[in-house]
Design an enzyme around this catalytic site. Structure first.
Site, short mmCIF file in Angstrom:
data_model
loop_
_atom_site.label_atom_id
_atom_site.label_comp_id
_atom_site.label_asym_id
_atom_site.label_seq_id
_atom_site.Cartn_x
_atom_site.Cartn_y
_atom_site.Cartn_z
N ASN A 13 0.82 -1.21 0.00
CA ASN A 13 0.00 0.00 0.00
C ASN A 13 0.86 1.26 0.00
O ASN A 13 1.15 1.82 -1.06
CB ASN A 13 -0.95 -0.03 1.19
CG ASN A 13 -2.07 0.99 1.06
OD1 ASN A 13 -2.01 1.89 0.24
ND2 ASN A 13 -3.10 0.85 1.87
N ASP A 14 1.28 1.70 1.18
CA ASP A 14 1.98 2.98 1.29
C ASP A 14 3.20 3.09 0.37
O ASP A 14 3.49 4.16 -0.14
CB ASP A 14 2.43 3.21 2.74
CG ASP A 14 1.23 3.40 3.67
OD1 ASP A 14 0.17 3.86 3.17
OD2 ASP A 14 1.34 3.10 4.85
N VAL A 15 3.90 1.99 0.16
CA VAL A 15 5.13 2.05 -0.64
C VAL A 15 4.86 2.27 -2.12
O VAL A 15 5.79 2.39 -2.92
CB VAL A 15 6.00 0.78 -0.47
CG1 VAL A 15 6.47 0.65 0.96
CG2 VAL A 15 5.25 -0.46 -0.92
N THR A 16 3.56 2.31 -2.51
CA THR A 16 3.24 2.57 -3.92
C THR A 16 2.49 3.88 -4.08
O THR A 16 2.03 4.20 -5.17
CB THR A 16 2.36 1.45 -4.49
OG1 THR A 16 1.13 1.41 -3.75
CG2 THR A 16 3.03 0.09 -4.38
N ALA A 25 0.32 4.40 7.22
CA ALA A 25 0.43 5.85 7.24
C ALA A 25 -0.94 6.49 7.47
O ALA A 25 -1.04 7.66 7.78
CB ALA A 25 1.01 6.36 5.92
#
Lengths: 471, 106
Positions: free
Chosen positions: A395-398, A435
């Site tokens: 999720n957050d890393v994209t 996040a």
């Protein structure tokens, strides 16, 4: 120096060299396994030499010998059995458990040596200083790693646990630790100081780890790994044993480097992570500006068509994949595609999974070739030529929001998944990542969501892809 | 500062530097096995535990020595075994490629 002690000291040196050479060989997958064995041989040499010293020692009691043998048999047996039977997805908590026991053992050695000095006697700084550090670091590592183990194993909630006044409590405990350290170093031997220092350190280990969220675990596990190394090194100073000093220092350095790399991969400072989850970050606040979420849903059948007619496919695995234990399905799909001449690669973010490099281990478990695992920079140069990016539980890393100012993840290095021609995200719901903000990738024009558990979703995709490939 | 202490501090500092130098060149792919391998190395704490077990003369010290020996040996045995298991997985990926060339995913 007697002949025995000379031989033992020299063999300790040999074992230290083995650790360094072993770590050096861990640079490439080809030599890594032998590297670990070289290091293991070094360890066996060191232990045998120590046992030789043990046998030659006259003043040792019978009970001491029996305790030694029982402890060794039970410990070696338990460690080996746990290591043999652990699932690869459960690896992080086992590594964390080994951090705990290492720190605990180091602290026990420190306590032993401090208590063996008679009460009321004064200590040299060269002894009391490492004892104090050994107890503090060992104690923090022991309780902190046990909490981390519980969180990773899901026995303790992975969500950041905070309570009102947590900061005050932390400050108080740190103060107590400082006072007890001063008492231990500056004053005559007194078992009360020891109890105080141990209790305060154990308490701080717990307070330090409970407010940390699951996504920050890679950083915390590496930090505690560095701590354990330091504690072992300090124990070496206490008992004046160079084998411990060297081994501990090597691990301390290794853990420190990893910790800094992990923190950099999340664009956060180590202090910021220790101080608590994203929600407690004052500077950026929880200003969750609502992103218009016009999400397009898709079906496994449609994903099958896309994959069957693609030339380049990029798989982006994340925490969700590890949690669903779907690595077997991923590799089955990838094999299916490569067998039909479709180019498949994996884009792996440094903090994907639950400990540094965890995702790589899971993929290696299911025989994914090493050269298909692309690290951040290499993967980012490939997205423009990617026909379909399959995001599984990441999720957050994209999230492209990281490129803009003023978001909770601003500046975090991300995978540029949004640059590929088509994106399919397998995810159970629209819930946010750690996040706590919506992923803007999900509302891009070329993104389609497949709402499913990673395992189930992949099985459906495999079935439909097969149909289209066989046509 | 005594000669022994100076020697120990020098050994410590040099080992930290060697550690930095060796570890910073390990690729991200191998971070978990490397960490687990480092984990096994701090199992060297068992050496200290063995040494104190021989000095123990009373129940309190027997207890502390037992804790140290038990925890230390869990660390050293578990650390090496689990790292070896992990690395077996990294050394085998060539096979399935050839197999799949021969046909089928079995």
């Amino acid at each position: 120096m007697s002949i025995l002690l000379t031989v033992v000291s020299l063999m300790y040196l040999v074992s230290a060299a083995c650790y360094v050479i072993g770590l050096h060989m861990m640079r490439t997958p080809k030599t890594a396994r032998n590297g670990n064995r070289v290091s293991g041989v070094g360890m066996i040499i060191a232990v045998i030499m120590t046992l030789l010293v043990a046998i030659s020692q006259k003043e040792a009691t019978m009970t001491g010998g029996i305790i030694l043998v029982i402890g060794l048999v039970l410990g070696l047996g338990y460690g080996a059995v746990r290591a043999r039977t652990v699932e690869m997805t459960d690896m992080p908590q086992l590594v964390s458990l080994f951090n705990a026991v290492g720190g605990g053992a180091a602290a026990a050695i420190g306590a032993f040596d401090y208590l063996s000095k008679s009460t009321g006697s004064t200590l040299s700084f060269a002894f009391s200083f490492p004892v104090a550090l050994d107890l503090v670091i060992g104690g923090i590592t022991f309780s902190g790693s046990l909490i981390a183990t519980g969180k990773l194993a899901g026995k303790i909630s992975g969500k950041p646990i905070t309570f009102p006044g947590a900061k005050v409590a932390n400050a108080l405990v740190v103060l107590v630790i400082l006072v007890s350290v001063v008492l231990t170093i500056g004053f005559a031997v007194n078992p009360s100081w020891l109890i105080l220092i141990i209790c305060a350190s154990l308490l701080f280990g717990i307070l330090m780890t409970i407010p940390i969220g699951g996504a920050d675990m890679p950083v915390v596990v590496s930090l505690l790994n560095a701590f354990t190394g330091l504690a072992v090194s300090m124990a070496g100073f206490v008992i004046d044993n160079q084998a411990l000093i060297i081994a501990g220092a090597l691990v301390g350095a290794a853990g420190t480097i990893l910790t800094l790399q992990m923190a950099a991969a999340m664009n956060r400072s180590v202090l910021n992570i220790i101080a608590g989850g994203f929600g407690t970050d004052d500077s950026k606040g929880a200003s969750t500006e609502e992103v218009p979420v016009n999400v397009k849903e898709t079906t496994a059948d449609d994903v099958g068509v896309q994959l069957a007619y693609a030339a380049n496919v990029m798989i982006v695995p994340g925490y969700g994949l590890a949690a669903a234990q779907a690595q077997h399905e991923v590799s089955e799909l990838a094999n299916l595609l490569t067998d039909h001449g479709i180019n498949v690669n994996y884009a792996i973010h440094p903090v994907a999974g639950r400990m540094p490099g965890h995702m790589n281990v899971l993929l290696a478990e299911v025989n994914v070739p090493y050269d298909q695992m692309k690290q951040l920079e290499e993967a980012n140069s490939m997205f423009e030529n990617t026909d379909v990016s399959l995001v599984i539980g990441a999720n957050d890393v994209t999230n492209p929001a990281a490129r803009r100012q003023g978001t909770a993840i601003t500046g975090m290095p991300i995978l540029d998944v949004d640059k590929s021609k088509s994106i399919v995200v397998i995810k159970r719901s629209m819930s946010t990542g750690y996040a706590g903000i919506q992923n803007e990738l999900f509302s891009e024009d070329n993104t389609h969501m497949l709402f499913a558990d990673a395992k189930k979703g992949l099985q459906d995709i495999i079935a439909s892809t097969k149909e289209y490939l066989d046509e | 500062m005594s000669q022994e202490l100076y020697t120990n501090v020098a050994i410590f500092v040099m080992s930290v530097l060697v550690g930095f130098e060796v570890i910073s060149k390990i690729p991200a792919t191998l971070h978990t096995p490397m960490m687990s391998g480092a984990n096994a190395i701090h199992g060297a704490v068992v050496i200290g535990a063995i040494l104190i077990a021989l000095e123990a003369q009373s129940p309190l010290f027997y207890g502390l020595a037992f804790i140290a020996v038990f925890l230390g040996s869990v660390n050293v045995a578990g650390g090496y075994v689990v790292t070896d298991r992990m690395l077996t997985m990294f050394s085998k990926p060539k096979k399935p490629k050839n197999e799949s060339d021969d046909g089928g995913d079995k």
